[in-house]
Write a protein that holds these residues in place. Structure first.
Motif, PDB file in Angstrom:
ATOM      1  N   LEU A   1       0.826  -1.209   0.000  1.00  0.00           N
ATOM      2  CA  LEU A   1       0.000   0.000   0.000  1.00  0.00           C
ATOM      3  C   LEU A   1       0.859   1.258   0.000  1.00  0.00           C
ATOM      4  O   LEU A   1       0.572   2.234  -0.693  1.00  0.00           O
ATOM      5  CB  LEU A   1      -0.925  -0.004   1.230  1.00  0.00           C
ATOM      6  N   TYR A   2       1.937   1.215   0.773  1.00  0.00           N
ATOM      7  CA  TYR A   2       2.771   2.428   0.850  1.00  0.00           C
ATOM      8  C   TYR A   2       3.486   2.681  -0.478  1.00  0.00           C
ATOM      9  O   TYR A   2       3.563   3.814  -0.957  1.00  0.00           O
ATOM     10  CB  TYR A   2       3.683   2.365   2.086  1.00  0.00           C
ATOM     11  N   LEU A   3       3.906   1.588  -1.150  1.00  0.00           N
ATOM     12  CA  LEU A   3       4.545   1.771  -2.459  1.00  0.00           C
ATOM     13  C   LEU A   3       3.527   2.259  -3.486  1.00  0.00           C
ATOM     14  O   LEU A   3       3.802   3.174  -4.270  1.00  0.00           O
ATOM     15  CB  LEU A   3       5.173   0.456  -2.929  1.00  0.00           C
ATOM     16  N   SER A   4       2.350   1.664  -3.457  1.00  0.00           N
ATOM     17  CA  SER A   4       1.333   2.026  -4.429  1.00  0.00           C
ATOM     18  C   SER A   4       0.925   3.493  -4.270  1.00  0.00           C
ATOM     19  O   SER A   4       0.822   4.237  -5.256  1.00  0.00           O
ATOM     20  CB  SER A   4       0.129   1.110  -4.238  1.00  0.00           C
ATOM     21  N   CYS A   5       0.708   3.925  -3.021  1.00  0.00           N
ATOM     22  CA  CYS A   5       0.337   5.336  -2.798  1.00  0.00           C
ATOM     23  C   CYS A   5       1.458   6.263  -3.253  1.00  0.00           C
ATOM     24  O   CYS A   5       1.211   7.333  -3.834  1.00  0.00           O
ATOM     25  CB  CYS A   5       0.056   5.593  -1.316  1.00  0.00           C
ATOM     26  N   GLY A   6       2.696   5.862  -3.013  1.00  0.00           N
ATOM     27  CA  GLY A   6       3.843   6.698  -3.413  1.00  0.00           C
ATOM     28  C   GLY A   6       3.908   6.848  -4.920  1.00  0.00           C
ATOM     29  O   GLY A   6       4.061   7.961  -5.435  1.00  0.00           O
ATOM     30  N   VAL A   7       3.748   5.721  -5.636  1.00  0.00           N
ATOM     31  CA  VAL A   7       3.828   5.781  -7.104  1.00  0.00           C
ATOM     32  C   VAL A   7       2.678   6.622  -7.653  1.00  0.00           C
ATOM     33  O   VAL A   7       2.867   7.484  -8.528  1.00  0.00           O
ATOM     34  CB  VAL A   7       3.804   4.348  -7.696  1.00  0.00           C
ATOM     35  N   LEU A   8       1.454   6.393  -7.126  1.00  0.00           N
ATOM     36  CA  LEU A   8       0.306   7.166  -7.610  1.00  0.00           C
ATOM     37  C   LEU A   8       0.478   8.656  -7.302  1.00  0.00           C
ATOM     38  O   LEU A   8       0.203   9.520  -8.138  1.00  0.00           O
ATOM     39  CB  LEU A   8      -0.986   6.658  -6.961  1.00  0.00           C
ATOM     40  N   GLY A   9       0.962   8.950  -6.092  1.00  0.00           N
ATOM     41  CA  GLY A   9       1.185  10.352  -5.706  1.00  0.00           C
ATOM     42  C   GLY A   9       2.165  11.021  -6.653  1.00  0.00           C
ATOM     43  O   GLY A   9       1.935  12.143  -7.119  1.00  0.00           O
ATOM     44  N   LEU A  10       3.250  10.321  -6.961  1.00  0.00           N
ATOM     45  CA  LEU A  10       4.251  10.891  -7.870  1.00  0.00           C
ATOM     46  C   LEU A  10       3.662  11.076  -9.264  1.00  0.00           C
ATOM     47  O   LEU A  10       3.920  12.080  -9.935  1.00  0.00           O
ATOM     48  CB  LEU A  10       5.488   9.977  -7.919  1.00  0.00           C
ATOM     49  N   GLY A  11       2.831  10.119  -9.673  1.00  0.00           N
ATOM     50  CA  GLY A  11       2.199  10.226 -11.001  1.00  0.00           C
ATOM     51  C   GLY A  11       1.322  11.465 -11.079  1.00  0.00           C
ATOM     52  O   GLY A  11       1.388  12.234 -12.040  1.00  0.00           O
ATOM     53  N   VAL A  12       0.498  11.692 -10.057  1.00  0.00           N
ATOM     54  CA  VAL A  12      -0.398  12.855 -10.084  1.00  0.00           C
ATOM     55  C   VAL A  12       0.417  14.149 -10.017  1.00  0.00           C
ATOM     56  O   VAL A  12       0.120  15.132 -10.705  1.00  0.00           O
ATOM     57  CB  VAL A  12      -1.424  12.777  -8.922  1.00  0.00           C
ATOM     58  N   LEU A  13       1.487  14.113  -9.200  1.00  0.00           N
ATOM     59  CA  LEU A  13       2.348  15.305  -9.119  1.00  0.00           C
ATOM     60  C   LEU A  13       2.969  15.619 -10.484  1.00  0.00           C
ATOM     61  O   LEU A  13       3.101  16.790 -10.864  1.00  0.00           O
ATOM     62  CB  LEU A  13       3.483  15.052  -8.123  1.00  0.00           C
TER      63      LEU A  13
ATOM     64  N   VAL B   1      -7.444  20.431 -12.380  1.00  0.00           N
ATOM     65  CA  VAL B   1      -6.133  19.778 -12.317  1.00  0.00           C
ATOM     66  C   VAL B   1      -5.345  20.301 -11.121  1.00  0.00           C
ATOM     67  O   VAL B   1      -4.852  19.531 -10.291  1.00  0.00           O
ATOM     68  CB  VAL B   1      -5.351  20.020 -13.637  1.00  0.00           C
ATOM     69  N   GLN B   2      -5.249  21.638 -11.011  1.00  0.00           N
ATOM     70  CA  GLN B   2      -4.356  22.202  -9.999  1.00  0.00           C
ATOM     71  C   GLN B   2      -4.914  22.078  -8.580  1.00  0.00           C
ATOM     72  O   GLN B   2      -4.164  21.887  -7.642  1.00  0.00           O
ATOM     73  CB  GLN B   2      -4.054  23.676 -10.310  1.00  0.00           C
ATOM     74  N   SER B   3      -6.238  22.176  -8.427  1.00  0.00           N
ATOM     75  CA  SER B   3      -6.775  22.087  -7.075  1.00  0.00           C
ATOM     76  C   SER B   3      -7.245  20.658  -6.783  1.00  0.00           C
ATOM     77  O   SER B   3      -6.791  20.024  -5.821  1.00  0.00           O
ATOM     78  CB  SER B   3      -7.927  23.085  -6.921  1.00  0.00           C
ATOM     79  N   GLY B   4      -8.127  20.116  -7.636  1.00  0.00           N
ATOM     80  CA  GLY B   4      -8.666  18.765  -7.403  1.00  0.00           C
ATOM     81  C   GLY B   4      -7.554  17.727  -7.369  1.00  0.00           C
ATOM     82  O   GLY B   4      -7.360  17.031  -6.360  1.00  0.00           O
ATOM     83  N   LEU B   5      -6.787  17.644  -8.461  1.00  0.00           N
ATOM     84  CA  LEU B   5      -5.722  16.649  -8.507  1.00  0.00           C
ATOM     85  C   LEU B   5      -4.610  16.985  -7.513  1.00  0.00           C
ATOM     86  O   LEU B   5      -3.931  16.106  -7.002  1.00  0.00           O
ATOM     87  CB  LEU B   5      -5.146  16.546  -9.922  1.00  0.00           C
ATOM     88  N   GLY B   6      -4.435  18.278  -7.236  1.00  0.00           N
ATOM     89  CA  GLY B   6      -3.400  18.696  -6.275  1.00  0.00           C
ATOM     90  C   GLY B   6      -3.692  18.110  -4.896  1.00  0.00           C
ATOM     91  O   GLY B   6      -2.811  17.552  -4.245  1.00  0.00           O
ATOM     92  N   TYR B   7      -4.954  18.247  -4.469  1.00  0.00           N
ATOM     93  CA  TYR B   7      -5.313  17.682  -3.166  1.00  0.00           C
ATOM     94  C   TYR B   7      -5.244  16.156  -3.191  1.00  0.00           C
ATOM     95  O   TYR B   7      -4.929  15.517  -2.189  1.00  0.00           O
ATOM     96  CB  TYR B   7      -6.701  18.168  -2.737  1.00  0.00           C
ATOM     97  N   ALA B   8      -5.536  15.571  -4.379  1.00  0.00           N
ATOM     98  CA  ALA B   8      -5.421  14.107  -4.495  1.00  0.00           C
ATOM     99  C   ALA B   8      -3.952  13.709  -4.287  1.00  0.00           C
ATOM    100  O   ALA B   8      -3.651  12.736  -3.572  1.00  0.00           O
ATOM    101  CB  ALA B   8      -5.912  13.655  -5.866  1.00  0.00           C
ATOM    102  N   ALA B   9      -3.037  14.479  -4.900  1.00  0.00           N
ATOM    103  CA  ALA B   9      -1.598  14.171  -4.743  1.00  0.00           C
ATOM    104  C   ALA B   9      -1.187  14.315  -3.283  1.00  0.00           C
ATOM    105  O   ALA B   9      -0.428  13.486  -2.749  1.00  0.00           O
ATOM    106  CB  ALA B   9      -0.769  15.102  -5.620  1.00  0.00           C
ATOM    107  N   LEU B  10      -1.719  15.356  -2.617  1.00  0.00           N
ATOM    108  CA  LEU B  10      -1.368  15.572  -1.207  1.00  0.00           C
ATOM    109  C   LEU B  10      -1.883  14.401  -0.356  1.00  0.00           C
ATOM    110  O   LEU B  10      -1.158  13.879   0.507  1.00  0.00           O
ATOM    111  CB  LEU B  10      -1.969  16.902  -0.731  1.00  0.00           C
ATOM    112  N   THR B  11      -3.134  13.976  -0.618  1.00  0.00           N
ATOM    113  CA  THR B  11      -3.708  12.875   0.163  1.00  0.00           C
ATOM    114  C   THR B  11      -2.901  11.589  -0.055  1.00  0.00           C
ATOM    115  O   THR B  11      -2.573  10.882   0.910  1.00  0.00           O
ATOM    116  CB  THR B  11      -5.182  12.642  -0.263  1.00  0.00           C
ATOM    117  N   LEU B  12      -2.574  11.311  -1.323  1.00  0.00           N
ATOM    118  CA  LEU B  12      -1.814  10.080  -1.616  1.00  0.00           C
ATOM    119  C   LEU B  12      -0.438  10.122  -0.951  1.00  0.00           C
ATOM    120  O   LEU B  12       0.036   9.112  -0.422  1.00  0.00           O
ATOM    121  CB  LEU B  12      -1.650   9.925  -3.135  1.00  0.00           C
ATOM    122  N   SER B  13       0.187  11.310  -0.964  1.00  0.00           N
ATOM    123  CA  SER B  13       1.523  11.411  -0.362  1.00  0.00           C
ATOM    124  C   SER B  13       1.445  11.219   1.159  1.00  0.00           C
ATOM    125  O   SER B  13       2.321  10.589   1.761  1.00  0.00           O
ATOM    126  CB  SER B  13       2.150  12.775  -0.660  1.00  0.00           C
TER     127      SER B  13
END
Ligand code: NAP
Length: 472
Positions: free
Chosen positions: A357-369, A392-404
């Motif tokens: 889970l930690y690897l998957s969240c990291g990869v997804l977070g980096l992808g969104v970033l 993109v900048q707000s919605g996906l930005g918060y998604a990247a923050l949550t995943l990270s």
């Protein structure tokens, strides 16, 4: 981040004016000087259908083939006595006095000063103001100095390159604004000739919008690296004699980069929350934010890109971990201990889930970033409409923050609550790193509550509370 993309290099926005019509009878532009800038300018102007005459002190010295064939080379006097639309002064300002003999021929004509300052602190008049003093009967316009000779020839096709223009003459400025637009640039009217000082030093500035975010990122890195060194290496060595100094080169850098990436990403969204809470508290959007908040809001794009850089480096460092010699020793030691303990199949179901889970969240977070970083490029951002860009900048930005944050929490969950994780009463760096991002997420969730979000939406559509609106 959107504001940043549409902002000029310096302040004051440009009022749109009419564009030169496609010229059936091309205007003539004169360029004094036959150096690098003159040559590039001539190439660009010719490509835009403008007739160009170049005035040189010594035409015979200009090598053949240096200018396009359609450029007419002549004496300085010959060039300026033509019926010209504008005259570009493509020479260094210390040579302006050598043109004093052309004063009467240049009277009433628009002179474009393209020179740059040689130092940040201009004492006395700017180059353009000095030119205006030398040629009082001409209309002096400052402009094009922020564009390099190379950009003149190559980079103006998508209209994203700004040309800062100022003058005390409305007529002169109008002509140069039109010409710049016809050349495919994005002209920005900076006001009167006194703005020439700012424009002349603009090319000397070193990453003006990056210095603050770079400093913040660097200080954060120093903090996490220093904290990790103190807690995990120095104090452990002093207290237990355990030598872990080998961790300085890779482990600690990697750990610090992940913490910096997360905190910097939180710093991208924090000023937006401050702004929203301030508007709610004041009950109006018509009062200016404090200068520090304005400044911070304008640096969100840079902070986001630096967060992406740290996250990408963290990813690369993590991929390198298995290549280290120390990993090999650790594997061998662990295997040896298990053989000694008689363990045949060491399978820890919970540990497997955690690491996946930690690897998957990291990869997804980096992808969104990465997606955020790509859309912050002007050439990509310009193709999105406002709604798409905000999504993109707000919605996906918060998604990247949550995943990270989840990446960090899955990594640390097991041992963050153990008393051994707090030697010398110091929490691990990842506990420090998630504190601010979690606060940002919680505050953002509060803003989504209907009672708050509806009021905020009304304020942003111009509604004001009674105490701010005496008219009602
Ligand atoms: P350059 O290659 O040295 O050319 C300067 C030209 O000035 C010479 O070729 C010369 O042409 C002419 N000149 C006229 N009177 C002169 C005199 N008394 N003494 C010496 N030269 C005289 O310089 P440049 O790179 O083209 O730069 C010209 C101006 O453009 C500068 O003010 C610079 O700050 C500005 N600028 C340049 C760039 C760039 O990328 N190069 C970018 C932005 C702004 P003739 O011998 O034919 O008269």
């Amino acid at each position: 981040m959107a504001d940043e993309l549409t902002d000029p290099l310096l302040s004051i926005s440009e009022a749109p004016t009419d564009v030169l019509p496609a010229c059936p009878t091309s205007p003539t532009v004169a360029i004094l000087g036959s150096g690098d800038f003159s040559r590039s300018l001539a190439v660009r102007l010719i490509a835009c259908g403008v007739r160009v005459v170049v005035g040189s002190r010594c035409v015979n010295r200009i090598q053949s083939g240096l200018f396009p064939d359609s450029v007419e080379l002549m004496s300085q006097e010959g060039a300026v006595t033509q019926d010209v639309y504008v005259v570009f002064m493509a020479l260094f300002p210390e040579h302006y006095p050598s043109l004093l003999g052309l004063q009467s021929a240049l009277a009433g004509k628009v002179l474009v000063d393209v020179s740059n300052a040689t130092e940040m602190n201009i004492h006395g008049l700017s180059n353009a103001e000095r030119l205006a003093e030398l040629f009082p009967d001409s209309l002096v316009v400052k402009g094009f100095n922020t564009v390099s000779a190379w950009e003149l020839q190559t980079g103006a096709h998508d209209g994203s390159i700004q040309v800062l223009i100022c003058s005390d003459s409305t007529e002169g400025k109008r002509k140069v604004l039109q010409l710049a637009r016809q050349m495919g640039f994005h002209p920005v009217d900076m006001g009167g000739l006194s703005a020439a000082r700012d424009i002349e030093v603009a090319p000397l500035r070193l990453f003006p919008s990056w210095s603050g975010p770079i400093l913040v990122t660097f200080l954060l890195f120093l903090f996490f690296y220093g904290y990790g060194f103190l807690r995990e290496i120095l104090l452990t060595f002093l207290a237990q004699g355990h030598n872990a100094f080998y961790r300085l080169a890779l482990d600690l850098v990697n750990e610090s980069l992940s913490a910096v990436a997360l905190v910097t990403l939180a710093l991208v969204y924090l000023p937006g929350l401050f702004a929203a809470w301030l508007q709610l508290w004041r009950g109006t959007k018509y009062r200016r934010f404090p200068a520090w908040l304005d400044h911070w809001l304008l640096r969100r794009k840079q902070l986001g890109l630096l967060s992406f850089l740290c996250a990408a480096l963290h990813g690369v460092y993590s991929l390198c971990l298995p290549l280290r010699r120390v990993t090999l020793y650790r594997f061998i030691n662990a295997a040896y201990r298990q053989v000694k303990a008689g363990i045949e199949e060491p399978w820890d179901e919970q540990g497997v889930w955690h690491s996946d889970l930690y690897l998957s969240c990291g990869v997804l977070g980096l992808g969104v970033l990465s997606l955020l970083a790509i859309t912050s490029l002007p050439s990509v951002g310009n193709t999105l409409n406002w709604r798409e860009f905000t999504f993109v900048q707000s919605g996906l930005g918060y998604a990247a923050l949550t995943l990270s944050i989840m990446h960090m929490l899955f990594f640390s969950w097991d041992f963050a609550f153990h008393v051994e994780a707090y030697p010398f009463y110091m929490p691990p760096s990842y506990v420090l790193a998630v504190a601010l991002p979690c606060t940002v997420l919680v505050c953002r969730c509060f803003l989504l509550l209907p009672c708050i979000s509806i009021r905020l939406a009304r304020i942003r559509r111009g509604w004001e509370s009674k105490r701010n609106c005496p008219v009602l």
